[in-house]
Design an enzyme around this catalytic site. Structure first.
Site, PDB file in Angstrom:
ATOM      1  N   TRP A 182       4.312  -0.297   4.623  1.00 33.87           N
ATOM      2  CA  TRP A 182       5.381  -1.257   4.867  1.00 33.87           C
ATOM      3  C   TRP A 182       4.967  -2.596   4.269  1.00 33.87           C
ATOM      4  O   TRP A 182       3.816  -3.026   4.410  1.00 33.87           O
ATOM      5  CB  TRP A 182       5.633  -1.454   6.367  1.00 33.87           C
ATOM      6  CG  TRP A 182       6.561  -2.604   6.641  1.00 33.87           C
ATOM      7  CD1 TRP A 182       7.919  -2.624   6.507  1.00 33.87           C
ATOM      8  CD2 TRP A 182       6.192  -3.935   7.047  1.00 33.87           C
ATOM      9  NE1 TRP A 182       8.421  -3.871   6.808  1.00 33.87           N
ATOM     10  CE2 TRP A 182       7.381  -4.702   7.150  1.00 33.87           C
ATOM     11  CE3 TRP A 182       4.965  -4.554   7.341  1.00 33.87           C
ATOM     12  CZ2 TRP A 182       7.380  -6.040   7.517  1.00 33.87           C
ATOM     13  CZ3 TRP A 182       4.967  -5.891   7.717  1.00 33.87           C
ATOM     14  CH2 TRP A 182       6.168  -6.631   7.806  1.00 33.87           C
ATOM     15  N   GLU A 223       8.168   2.734   5.215  1.00 33.61           N
ATOM     16  CA  GLU A 223       8.915   2.110   6.313  1.00 33.61           C
ATOM     17  C   GLU A 223       9.786   0.954   5.834  1.00 33.61           C
ATOM     18  O   GLU A 223       9.315   0.048   5.148  1.00 33.61           O
ATOM     19  CB  GLU A 223       7.916   1.612   7.357  1.00 33.61           C
ATOM     20  CG  GLU A 223       8.523   0.857   8.513  1.00 33.61           C
ATOM     21  CD  GLU A 223       7.458   0.304   9.460  1.00 33.61           C
ATOM     22  OE1 GLU A 223       7.847  -0.330  10.464  1.00 33.61           O
ATOM     23  OE2 GLU A 223       6.257   0.486   9.188  1.00 33.61           O
ATOM     24  N   LYS A 225      12.796  -2.220   6.601  1.00 29.77           N
ATOM     25  CA  LYS A 225      13.083  -3.262   7.582  1.00 29.77           C
ATOM     26  C   LYS A 225      14.354  -3.991   7.175  1.00 29.77           C
ATOM     27  O   LYS A 225      14.632  -4.157   5.975  1.00 29.77           O
ATOM     28  CB  LYS A 225      11.921  -4.250   7.690  1.00 29.77           C
ATOM     29  CG  LYS A 225      12.027  -5.200   8.878  1.00 29.77           C
ATOM     30  CD  LYS A 225      10.734  -5.978   9.091  1.00 29.77           C
ATOM     31  CE  LYS A 225      10.808  -6.823  10.353  1.00 29.77           C
ATOM     32  NZ  LYS A 225       9.548  -7.538  10.624  1.00 29.77           N
ATOM     33  N   ASP A 256      11.438   2.604  12.148  1.00 30.05           N
ATOM     34  CA  ASP A 256      10.944   1.699  13.185  1.00 30.05           C
ATOM     35  C   ASP A 256      12.133   1.234  14.009  1.00 30.05           C
ATOM     36  O   ASP A 256      13.106   0.708  13.477  1.00 30.05           O
ATOM     37  CB  ASP A 256      10.235   0.498  12.553  1.00 30.05           C
ATOM     38  CG  ASP A 256       9.575  -0.405  13.581  1.00 30.05           C
ATOM     39  OD1 ASP A 256      10.290  -0.928  14.469  1.00 30.05           O
ATOM     40  OD2 ASP A 256       8.359  -0.616  13.510  1.00 30.05           O
ATOM     41  N   HIS A 259      13.581  -2.242  13.362  1.00 28.94           N
ATOM     42  CA  HIS A 259      13.818  -2.659  11.981  1.00 28.94           C
ATOM     43  C   HIS A 259      15.241  -2.444  11.494  1.00 28.94           C
ATOM     44  O   HIS A 259      15.493  -2.418  10.290  1.00 28.94           O
ATOM     45  CB  HIS A 259      12.836  -1.943  11.045  1.00 28.94           C
ATOM     46  CG  HIS A 259      11.456  -2.494  11.111  1.00 28.94           C
ATOM     47  ND1 HIS A 259      10.473  -2.193  10.173  1.00 28.94           N
ATOM     48  CD2 HIS A 259      10.873  -3.343  11.993  1.00 28.94           C
ATOM     49  CE1 HIS A 259       9.354  -2.830  10.494  1.00 28.94           C
ATOM     50  NE2 HIS A 259       9.576  -3.517  11.590  1.00 28.94           N
ATOM     51  N   HIS A 283       8.169   4.732  14.494  1.00 30.33           N
ATOM     52  CA  HIS A 283       7.492   3.655  15.205  1.00 30.33           C
ATOM     53  C   HIS A 283       8.395   3.287  16.377  1.00 30.33           C
ATOM     54  O   HIS A 283       9.512   2.811  16.179  1.00 30.33           O
ATOM     55  CB  HIS A 283       7.269   2.434  14.319  1.00 30.33           C
ATOM     56  CG  HIS A 283       6.013   2.507  13.513  1.00 30.33           C
ATOM     57  ND1 HIS A 283       5.595   1.489  12.673  1.00 30.33           N
ATOM     58  CD2 HIS A 283       5.051   3.460  13.425  1.00 30.33           C
ATOM     59  CE1 HIS A 283       4.451   1.816  12.105  1.00 30.33           C
ATOM     60  NE2 HIS A 283       4.117   3.020  12.544  1.00 30.33           N
ATOM     61  N   ASP A 291      13.727  -8.090  15.724  1.00 30.64           N
ATOM     62  CA  ASP A 291      12.530  -7.246  15.722  1.00 30.64           C
ATOM     63  C   ASP A 291      11.394  -7.962  16.436  1.00 30.64           C
ATOM     64  O   ASP A 291      10.424  -8.413  15.830  1.00 30.64           O
ATOM     65  CB  ASP A 291      12.133  -6.915  14.278  1.00 30.64           C
ATOM     66  CG  ASP A 291      10.870  -6.080  14.210  1.00 30.64           C
ATOM     67  OD1 ASP A 291      10.663  -5.238  15.104  1.00 30.64           O
ATOM     68  OD2 ASP A 291      10.073  -6.291  13.276  1.00 30.64           O
ATOM     69  N   ASP A 293       9.409  -6.776  18.876  1.00 29.55           N
ATOM     70  CA  ASP A 293       8.269  -5.943  19.256  1.00 29.55           C
ATOM     71  C   ASP A 293       7.891  -6.079  20.722  1.00 29.55           C
ATOM     72  O   ASP A 293       6.725  -6.273  21.066  1.00 29.55           O
ATOM     73  CB  ASP A 293       7.066  -6.259  18.360  1.00 29.55           C
ATOM     74  CG  ASP A 293       7.282  -5.775  16.942  1.00 29.55           C
ATOM     75  OD1 ASP A 293       7.328  -4.549  16.746  1.00 29.55           O
ATOM     76  OD2 ASP A 293       7.427  -6.610  16.033  1.00 29.55           O
ATOM     77  N   ASP A 322       4.643   0.833  18.244  1.00 32.97           N
ATOM     78  CA  ASP A 322       4.448  -0.381  17.439  1.00 32.97           C
ATOM     79  C   ASP A 322       5.088  -1.571  18.138  1.00 32.97           C
ATOM     80  O   ASP A 322       6.291  -1.792  18.029  1.00 32.97           O
ATOM     81  CB  ASP A 322       5.042  -0.200  16.045  1.00 32.97           C
ATOM     82  CG  ASP A 322       4.778  -1.404  15.140  1.00 32.97           C
ATOM     83  OD1 ASP A 322       4.030  -2.315  15.560  1.00 32.97           O
ATOM     84  OD2 ASP A 322       5.304  -1.430  14.017  1.00 32.97           O
TER      85      ASP A 322
END
Length: 415
Positions: A182, A223, A225, A256, A259, A283, A291, A293, A322
């Site tokens: 990524w 990956e 985003k 993800d 993302h 993820h 995003d 997390d 993640d």
């Protein structure tokens, strides 16, 4: 809960044709990869400076791991509180320079990760890996898509070295290493040239993957985003870019959960990808408006993703967590996230999939809806309790006492 409670739940599920023993056995075999970077807020061991690439870890909860020894200690403790199978996911910035001779990322080698392999062998776990294309002096806005050939070449070399390290992990541990690519490349405002950076990114990846890595030991994932902080208007590595690049080059597309647009449901993408690929990589994260997390909860998005994983055979998926939250106890964040993902998978394993599919195919949508809703209050907790008990762990929140005891004992040393 008592054994009698589990036996009652077992009978209730059996009426729907669900075997709770099979569900427990299946859950034990589904590996989830723990991300090391929750333990130290994505700092790594390079002293490269502040996070860049649209990444932020907020909060200053005490006790952040500062050294490889502290991080490994925290990870080992976390694993003890999580039932089932485990893996560990590393980033390249977690290289360990035991001889004191640091090298830049284009020159990292397997020897710089030997302590991690020794740790994995001791813990009896597999390792996954990620090149680190952020938080570096040469990661200013563009890396593999840079208009500067010298910058691009540096990161191409980094990618190739990471494939070699992933091979080393796979050979040493006897289990394929998922190596995920990524990059944070993009622009803050609308670009005048969208094609150019994507051409350069494609060319860079073509050069990286000319390295003939052993596919027995390495599974490459790529990956996408939607956007990041500082690259709000244009991301070079969009979902369309990676979906097509993966399909054309026989790689895996990694999804993800943070993302994509907040209203997009990742679960809906899985079946389409599996029509054209043997596996899908994940993820698991939780974005709050962006995003961000956050530690994953047992929410609808995670449950929907787990349902698709189970319906399409968990062997066809690579599952990793993640997220990075520095505002709460980091060990608790690791344990809670892993256990929540396992609960989501168990909920899916306890669904009468054949019955539900039959109702859909027969267009008995009312019956399907009723069963889907009533399943939400079925006694999954009793099955989770039995699963944890067989693993020698508590099923409830009492594991947090061990975390707080560990915090009191160990975190005071990290001042």
């Amino acid at each position: 809960m008592s054994k009698a409670v589990y036996e009652a739940a077992k009978k209730q599920y059996a009426k729907l044709g669900v075997d709770t023993e099979k569900a427990i056995a299946a859950l034990k075999k589904i590996p989830i990869s723990m991300h090391c970077w929750q333990g130290d807020d994505v700092t790594g061991f390079e002293n490269a400076g502040a996070l860049t690439g649209g990444i932020q870890s907020t909060g200053n909860y005490p006790g952040k791991a500062r050294t490889p020894a502290e991080l490994m200690q925290d990870l080992a403790f976390s694993f003890k509180l999580i039932p089932g199978l485990h893996r560990l996911n590393l980033h390249a910035c977690y290289a360990i320079f035991e001889d004191g001779k640091k090298v830049d990322r284009d020159k990292i080698e397997p020897k710089h990760f030997k302590p991690w392999v020794e740790f994995a062998k001791k813990m009896k776990i597999g390792l996954d890996f990620n090149p680190t294309f952020f938080s570096h002096p040469l990661a200013d806005q563009l890396t593999l898509a840079s208009e500067d050939p010298k910058v691009r070449n540096f990161w191409i070399k980094h990618g190739i070295q990471c494939l070699k390290i992933a091979e080393y992990f796979g050979k040493e541990l006897g289990t394929p290493c998922g190596c995920n690519f990524w990059v944070p490349d993009g622009y803050k405002d609308d670009p005048s040239d969208r094609m150019g950076p994507r051409k350069r990114l494609k060319d860079s990846y073509d050069k990286i993957f000319k390295y003939k890595y052993n596919k027995k030991y390495v599974t490459v994932t790529v990956e996408s985003k939607l956007y990041g902080i500082g690259v709000e208007s244009y991301t070079v590595g969009s979902h369309e870019f990676y979906m097509n690049y993966a399909a054309k080059n026989n790689l895996l597309c990694l999804l993800d959960m943070g993302h994509f647009h907040p209203t997009e449901l990742i679960a809906d993408k899985i079946s389409s990808l599996l029509l054209f690929s043997d596996k899908v990589a994940f993820h698991v994260s939780r974005g709050v408006r962006w995003d961000s997390d956050h530690v994953i909860r047992l929410d609808d998005a995670v449950k929907a993703a787990a349902e698709e994983i189970v319906r399409n055979d968990p062997k066809n998926f690579i599952i990793a967590l993640d997220y990075f939250d520095g505002s709460i106890n980091r060990i608790a964040a690791m344990v809670l996230g892993m256990r929540n993902m396992q609960k989501a998978l168990l909920l899916a394993l306890l669904q009468p999939q054949a019955t539900l599919k039959g109702l859909q195919d027969a267009r008995q949508y009312t019956e399907q809806l009723v069963l889907q809703e009533e399943l939400k209050t079925y006694p999954m907790a009793a099955v989770w309790d039995e699963f944890c008990s067989r693993c020698g762990l508590p099923a409830d929140e009492s594991w947090m006492k061990d975390v707080l005891d560990y915090e009191k004992k160990e975190f005071a040393k990290r001042v």
